[in-house]
Design an enzyme around this catalytic site. Structure first.
Site, mmCIF file in Angstrom:
data_model
loop_
_atom_site.group_PDB
_atom_site.id
_atom_site.type_symbol
_atom_site.label_atom_id
_atom_site.label_comp_id
_atom_site.label_asym_id
_atom_site.label_seq_id
_atom_site.Cartn_x
_atom_site.Cartn_y
_atom_site.Cartn_z
ATOM 1 N N HIS A 60 -14.827 -3.880 5.887
ATOM 2 C CA HIS A 60 -14.731 -5.020 4.969
ATOM 3 C C HIS A 60 -13.949 -6.130 5.661
ATOM 4 O O HIS A 60 -12.731 -6.228 5.495
ATOM 5 C CB HIS A 60 -14.026 -4.604 3.676
ATOM 6 C CG HIS A 60 -14.792 -3.628 2.841
ATOM 7 N ND1 HIS A 60 -15.666 -4.038 1.855
ATOM 8 C CD2 HIS A 60 -14.841 -2.275 2.852
ATOM 9 C CE1 HIS A 60 -16.212 -2.964 1.275
ATOM 10 N NE2 HIS A 60 -15.729 -1.882 1.865
ATOM 11 N N HIS A 242 -19.182 6.904 0.933
ATOM 12 C CA HIS A 242 -18.264 7.767 0.177
ATOM 13 C C HIS A 242 -18.983 8.987 -0.403
ATOM 14 O O HIS A 242 -18.705 10.097 -0.006
ATOM 15 C CB HIS A 242 -17.505 6.988 -0.905
ATOM 16 C CG HIS A 242 -16.808 5.786 -0.361
ATOM 17 N ND1 HIS A 242 -15.918 5.884 0.686
ATOM 18 C CD2 HIS A 242 -16.909 4.458 -0.655
ATOM 19 C CE1 HIS A 242 -15.477 4.672 0.989
ATOM 20 N NE2 HIS A 242 -16.070 3.790 0.197
#
Lengths: 391, 391
Positions: A60, A242
């Site tokens: 990110h 995830h």
């Protein structure tokens, strides 16, 4: 005529070789020591290990505090609450391009030659995070390959106006469409998935979804994502990050989902979080699922940790997974190189003749030692050019 | 006259200070900036952080492969089987002193000024591991403080002859008596504890026990260790490493044991293993137990991982414990400094006037950043002498 000859290189498999680079590509790999390769420049690596450029497939760039002051971590009670707090905090941070650049430089220094970043898209910030990331990408275009995901961090259904912004982002330079917990965040699995797969289909781009949803809900979402990937012929172009449900549920319940993910060519990204169950790497690989590792949040509001070093990430995945043998450490390495490149759809990745000369040179005897020791990167080369040295 | 003045130092608490060193000790810490301290030499730290020397309170200098070739990890099915395999492998390794020295040098470079090592004592190797460690300790006596535990890695009851060797080790330079899974390894809790506490009492030394035993058995052993510590008046001089039972069992069952450990002054060491439950750091500290962190196995037959870097260990403990706030990162730091020094019975530890000048200088804004970023150590000073630089 070659541009550069790397002599006395140790290849990941342990053989000594001479590597010739011509233009941006690997022109020859001579394991015999007898081929008369020559070039306009030479480097004697004295047995140093040569690895393919590292791949950080989920970060990110717009969130990091690197390139800015220290911001103390403030825990939240839920993802929804944290996203709201993050939107509030944004105005107090240095510009996106500045912070993204600091993180990109660190990634390059650590040997990352390809990365995929998410860019927060929401009605408050519009496309400003994407713009900052695209500016940073342009700045480092000769040093690193960057894919950008238009990421609805504040949801799509929950944040009216986001859908149109995502659509615009895909016209303005974003390479993929992201997603976020269709159940847990947007509370509308079909609506969320319909939106992002619709955008993917219309713009002919890949999909990369954040899925924290655990338990039955998460497994059901993974199943639906696999089905949608197949329905749209998007095998190999869908990634889920995830995927905690694969780690929280017993294998007998995970196995059928793993089979669906494998046959739909859906890749799974894990960071191997420190205090949370995560996908079982070896079992998923054995089931044919392409699992890869990435650094995700690096010194940002989600995590105070992170070095933008894929060798450190491999070490952490190995540490958390109980990997100890050389073969297991090789798996950890694969997660941040070949498997990650496959997830990102990179053509011509790896140390082979004809591929782009993206490589990392460091002092280790083999891959297993590189993962545990994470030595400084003596050289980082991208497309035949040395982009970092003694980092 | 002071020997060295450190100007523009940032203290762990964040204040800027001038630190004066005279002889081996900290002579003054001036936070006002107005005291006219002077010395025969000066260093302008330009705001760098000054930390107390790091304390690695549980390692195995005789086991490491550092200073030797790469030895691929071979997993075992049990601790007993692994110990047997380790004894077999020993003859193929470089001499203990050579490997111990390589590890000590790395620890010093990383800012460790005090460490406690275990030395395997068994009927096959006799005191040879202890001898190698004592030779290495002598070699680095001016650079690092080393405590040595006579450690019955092959058991005491299970390995007849070991008791007498432990007794001899304590006469030959070992500082403490060790122990190993009284139930799980020696299958004789009373016999094992009677032996080591008897030796401790007779030689007036502390006790440091490896306790992997989990569940009820482990909790019962911890209770007995606490009781024996009190009975012999050994409060503050008994340490238990791993103590997995504190992490595998629910808190309602752990709480009474924690209370016993706290009132008996028994310290608990954890490495925060990557894929195994470990003691809950914050809950134990809140219950008054002195918990500390250490590196334990560094690149040896038990673990391929390890950097001998206590800042990395603090990061791993924080990562595994879900620590994210500055206050929690400060706790992680405490585990490898103050808490570890307390467990090791170090007098005069820390950045205070009159204490030995053991300190580490690095580029970070505060302790929390030092833990997450683990920057290179600009200076490592021990007893007023710079023992490592730019490591």
């Amino acid at each position: 005529m070659n541009d550069l000859i790397l002599r006395n290189a140790t290849l990941p498999g342990g053989e000594t070789a001479t590597i010739a680079i011509a233009g941006q590509r690997i022109a020859a790999i001579d394991r015999t020591g007898h081929s008369p390769v020559s070039g306009s420049a030479e480097l004697d690596l004295r047995g140093a290990l040569v690895l393919p450029g590292l791949v950080d497939g989920h970060i990110h760039l717009d969130k990091t505090y690197l390139g800015d002051g220290w911001h103390s971590h403030r825990p939240s009670t839920s993802i929804v609450a944290h996203v709201a707090a993050e939107r509030q905090e944004r105005h107090a941070l240095a510009p996106v391009e500045q912070r993204a650049s600091a993180l990109i430089e660190r990634a390059i220094t650590n040997g990352t030659t390809i990365l995929r970043t998410h860019a927060d898209i929401d009605p408050v910030s519009g496309l400003s995070n994407l713009d900052g990331i695209l500016a940073a990408r342009e700045r480092y275009r000769d040093a690193i390959t960057i894919q950008v995901v238009a990421f609805p961090q504040s949801g799509i259904i929950a944040a009216p106006g986001t859908y149109d912004l995502l659509d615009e982002a895909l016209r303005c330079g974003a390479d993929l469409i992201g997603g976020l917990d269709p159940a847990g965040f947007d509370n509308d699995v079909d609506g969320h998935l319909e939106a992002i797969f619709g955008l993917a289909d219309r713009h002919s781009v890949g999909v990369d979804i954040h899925l924290h949803d655990a338990g039955d809900v998460g497994l059901a979402e993974l199943q639906q994502i696999a089905e949608r990937a197949v329905a749209l012929g998007m095998q190999g172009r869908v990634t889920v990050g995830h995927a905690y449900a694969l780690g929280t549920e017993p294998w007998r319940r995970v196995a059928p989902v793993a089979e669906a993910l494998a046959s739909a060519g859906v890749s799974i990204m894990t960071t191997a979080p420190g205090s949370h169950a995560f996908p079982p790497v070896l079992a998923l690989r054995a089931a044919g699922v392409n699992v890869f590792a990435a650094n995700d949040n690096i010194r940002d509001s989600w995590s105070p940790f992170g070095e933008a070093d894929m060798l450190e990430r491999m070490m952490l995945v190995a540490y958390r997974s109980g990997f100890t043998t050389d073969a297991e450490l090789d798996v950890a390495f694969d997660l941040g190189t070949n498997a990650a490149a496959r997830a990102l759809g990179i053509e011509g990745y790896g140390l082979a003749v004809g591929n782009p000369a993206d490589l990392v040179v460091l002092d280790a005897r083999h891959v297993a030692e590189a993962v545990v020791a994470r030595p400084p990167r003596r050289y980082v080369m991208r497309h035949g050019v040395i982009v970092a040295q003694d980092g």
